[in-house]
Write an enzyme that holds these catalytic residues in place. Structure first.
Site, mmCIF file in Angstrom:
data_model
loop_
_atom_site.group_PDB
_atom_site.id
_atom_site.type_symbol
_atom_site.label_atom_id
_atom_site.label_comp_id
_atom_site.label_asym_id
_atom_site.label_seq_id
_atom_site.Cartn_x
_atom_site.Cartn_y
_atom_site.Cartn_z
ATOM 1 N N ASP A 1 0.808 -1.221 0.000
ATOM 2 C CA ASP A 1 0.000 0.000 0.000
ATOM 3 C C ASP A 1 0.841 1.271 0.000
ATOM 4 O OD1 ASP A 1 -1.993 -1.945 1.946
ATOM 5 O OD2 ASP A 1 -2.861 -0.814 0.271
ATOM 6 N N ASP B 1 -10.615 -5.018 -0.019
ATOM 7 C CA ASP B 1 -9.497 -4.535 0.797
ATOM 8 C C ASP B 1 -10.019 -3.628 1.901
ATOM 9 O OD1 ASP B 1 -6.748 -2.199 0.069
ATOM 10 O OD2 ASP B 1 -7.086 -3.564 1.748
ATOM 11 N N GLY C 1 -10.665 -4.203 6.363
ATOM 12 C CA GLY C 1 -11.595 -4.808 7.313
ATOM 13 C C GLY C 1 -11.963 -6.249 7.028
ATOM 14 N N SER D 1 -4.677 -6.480 9.302
ATOM 15 C CA SER D 1 -4.682 -6.796 10.735
ATOM 16 C C SER D 1 -5.130 -8.223 10.999
ATOM 17 C CB SER D 1 -5.572 -5.797 11.484
ATOM 18 O OG SER D 1 -6.803 -5.645 10.817
HETATM 19 C C1 DX5 Z 1 -5.741 0.651 3.877
HETATM 20 C C2 DX5 Z 1 -5.061 -0.353 2.987
HETATM 21 C C3 DX5 Z 1 -5.366 -1.772 3.379
HETATM 22 C C4 DX5 Z 1 -5.066 -2.102 4.818
HETATM 23 C C5 DX5 Z 1 -5.778 -3.390 5.161
HETATM 24 O O1 DX5 Z 1 -6.034 1.784 3.238
HETATM 25 O O2 DX5 Z 1 -5.437 -0.170 1.659
HETATM 26 O O3 DX5 Z 1 -4.679 -2.661 2.545
HETATM 27 O O4 DX5 Z 1 -3.693 -2.228 5.009
HETATM 28 O O5 DX5 Z 1 -5.701 -3.586 6.541
HETATM 29 P P1 DX5 Z 1 -6.928 -4.217 7.354
HETATM 30 O O6 DX5 Z 1 -7.139 -5.593 6.747
HETATM 31 O O7 DX5 Z 1 -6.435 -4.255 8.754
HETATM 32 O O8 DX5 Z 1 -8.112 -3.330 7.153
#
Ligand code: DX5
Length: 226
Positions: A42, A183, A185, A206
């Site tokens: 990212d 992507d 949550g 996460s």
């Molecule tokens: C946030 C990123 C995601 C994030 C995902 O803007 O694009 O890829 O790292 O992390 P989780 O799965 O914890 O939401």
């Protein structure tokens, strides 16, 4: 090689942004050992999204490990001027870049062509407030559509529940060969519903890296959609 060659049915993509950077190489190696293949990287520019995140220099440091192990680096550009960065990420070892519809919506074809000229795959991302119908209408030249389950910018945010219905609606509009990626949550509590709604690519930050055993967390998610 292209996305259709990389995808093994459904894919869990660890989101490197959520990793512990003090032990990055070890954790990525362990996830590759556990069967993970495609990883999301990212990139935030402090404009399109608030945080300035990670760039080509980090990608360059980890890409030899991916080359050795047959891993794929999927770069999510949460930036104002994505085309400007394509060459630097291609040189650093990216396999594919994804730009946001909110930025390139008016010239998706040109942007995709610029990525392909550099040997990169190309994805189109859509934020929670943008109608999926608009993205479907522009998605002809892309390799995938990324549906954000949170407002982009940071890992560990709460999943926006109507994302699942947005995936279902988008799936009804897209050609079957264009996979839907989710992507933000994504975790054990929503991944099966997302899979049933039509998604096959699941970015997980996460839910993979926050626990004590990222490889086990990865395998649980992979088992949930296999
Ligand atoms: C946030 C990123 C995601 C994030 C995902 O803007 O694009 O890829 O790292 O992390 P989780 O799965 O914890 O939401």
């Amino acid at each position: 090689m292209a996305w259709k060659d990389w995808i093994r049915g459904a894919e869990i993509e660890p989101s490197i942004y959520a990793a512990d950077f003090a032990r990055l190489g070890d954790d990525l190696g362990a996830l590759l050992d556990a069967g993970a293949k495609i990883f999301q990287f990212d990139v935030g520019d402090g404009h399109f999204v608030e945080p300035v995140t990670i760039g080509p220099i980090v990608l360059q440091a980890i890409s030899p490990l991916f080359r050795q192990r047959g891993g794929i680096l999927d770069v999510h550009l949460m930036v104002d001027n994505p085309e400007h960065h394509f060459e630097a990420f291609a040189r650093a070892g990216a396999d594919s870049v994804t730009a946001h519809f909110e930025i390139v919506g008016g010239h998706v074809g040109e942007t995709a062509a610029k990525a392909r000229d550099l040997g990169l795959g190309f994805g189109l991302a859509v934020n929670p407030d943008t109608p999926v119908e608009e993205v479907a209408a522009a998605a002809d030249p892309v390799d995938l559509v990324l549906v954000m389950g949170v407002h982009p910018g940071s890992s560990g945010q709460a999943y926006i529940p109507d994302t699942t219905e947005r995936v279902r609606r988008l799936g009804a509009l897209l050609p079957a060969e264009v996979p839907i990626q989710v992507d933000g949550g994504v975790g054990e509590e929503n991944i099966q519903a997302l899979h049933q709604a039509g998604a096959t690519l699941f970015v997980a930050g996460s839910s993979v890296f926050d626990g004590v055993d990222p490889p086990a967390a990865y395998r649980r998610l992979a088992d949930a959609v296999s």
